[in-house]
Design an enzyme around this catalytic site. Structure first.
Site, PDB file in Angstrom:
ATOM      1  N   ARG A  66      -3.846   7.358  44.716  1.00 16.92           N
ATOM      2  CA  ARG A  66      -2.314   8.152  44.796  1.00 16.92           C
ATOM      3  C   ARG A  66      -2.823   9.660  45.359  1.00 16.92           C
ATOM      4  NH1 ARG A  66       1.767   8.931  40.035  1.00 16.92           N
ATOM      5  NH2 ARG A  66       0.432   9.899  39.016  1.00 16.92           N
ATOM      6  N   THR A  77       2.427  13.328  47.997  1.00 15.00           N
ATOM      7  CA  THR A  77       2.989  12.343  48.285  1.00 15.00           C
ATOM      8  C   THR A  77       3.299  11.798  47.579  1.00 15.00           C
ATOM      9  OG1 THR A  77       1.491  11.275  49.744  1.00 15.00           O
ATOM     10  CG2 THR A  77       2.830  12.703  50.886  1.00 15.00           C
ATOM     11  N   ASP A 107      -3.796  10.543  32.062  1.00 16.80           N
ATOM     12  CA  ASP A 107      -4.446   9.722  32.481  1.00 16.80           C
ATOM     13  C   ASP A 107      -5.315   8.498  32.150  1.00 16.80           C
ATOM     14  OD1 ASP A 107      -5.255  10.394  36.191  1.00 16.80           O
ATOM     15  OD2 ASP A 107      -6.590   9.038  34.985  1.00 16.80           O
ATOM     16  N   ASP A 156      -9.245   8.411  33.334  1.00 15.51           N
ATOM     17  CA  ASP A 156      -9.824   9.529  32.463  1.00 15.51           C
ATOM     18  C   ASP A 156      -9.667   9.323  31.172  1.00 15.51           C
ATOM     19  OD1 ASP A 156     -10.189  11.315  34.613  1.00 15.51           O
ATOM     20  OD2 ASP A 156      -8.574  12.315  34.583  1.00 15.51           O
TER      21      ASP A 156
END
Ligand code: URA
Length: 210
Positions: free
Chosen positions: A105, A109, A201, A204
């Site tokens: 990602r 944006t 996340d 992670d």
């Protein structure tokens, strides 16, 4: 919930998910819980797989025994967090074929950028289950499904752990034919596209990176 969305509200799933959300939960426990939940989600996403029968002999008699029909299904992990769901699903469906879609990602944006694509042959004849724990903006999920359709997939389901309303709406608009199975629908996305309350996340947390 609807034809497009199945919420797996089983108490075991909800309990395990709550522990995963807790920021104090270790990488080891997070990974173990994800594997356990993926068994329960796999059970739900495969609930209506078509069956055929095969004549077998039990030690007592002959019978028409139910067996899964059709070609081996394809699991497609959306890298890298999808791999956390993959192993548990393979525990239940060990003969499944496996593909990988690598998308990252762009942090500015929030749009997906492809870096890897490798999927089983004859995708058009298989049920394809795309897996990614977090359905956030839906941009990378929708892009992954675009790629799977370009590769021939016609019968696709999307399996995740957490979904944001925005991601569900995006998927419904881009791929109304792809049903979604999730353990929870959270409140919203924050400014940087994270699910709130979420669990942080997912990659992670499962791999112990930062
Ligand atoms: N990906 C994650 O790992 N977490 C989020 O909250 C959103 C996207």
């Amino acid at each position: 919930m609807s034809d497009h969305l199945t919420l797996v509200d089983h108490p075991l799933v909800q309990h395990k998910l709550s522990i995963m959300r807790d920021k104090e939960t270790s990488t080891k426990s997070f990974r173990q819980l994800l594997r356990e939940i993926s068994h329960l989600l796999a059970y739900e996403v495969t609930r209506d797989l078509p069956l055929t029968t095969k004549r077998i002999e039990t030690p007592l008699t002959e019978m028409e025994a139910p067996r899964l029909d059709g070609k081996k299904l394809a699991l497609v992990s959306i890298l890298r967090a999808g791999n956390g769901l993959l192993d548990g699903i393979l525990d239940l469906i060990p003969a499944a074929r496996v593909g990988f879609v690598g998308l990252y990602r762009d942090e500015e944006t929030l749009q997906p950028v492809q870096y890897y694509f490798k999927v089983p042959e004859a995708l058009e004849d298989r049920l394809v289950i795309a897996v990614d724990p977090m359905l956030a903006t839906g941009n990378s999920s929708a892009a992954a499904i675009d790629l799977l359709k370009e590769a021939g997939a016609k019968n696709i389901r999307f399996l995740c752990l957490l979904a944001a309303p925005e991601g569900i709406a995006r998927m419904k608009e881009a791929h109304p034919d792809v049903s979604i199975v999730t353990a929870a629908v959270d409140e919203r996305l924050n400014k940087v596209g994270y699910i709130v309350p979420g669990l942080g996340d997912a990659g992670d947390r499962m791999f112990g990176t930062r």
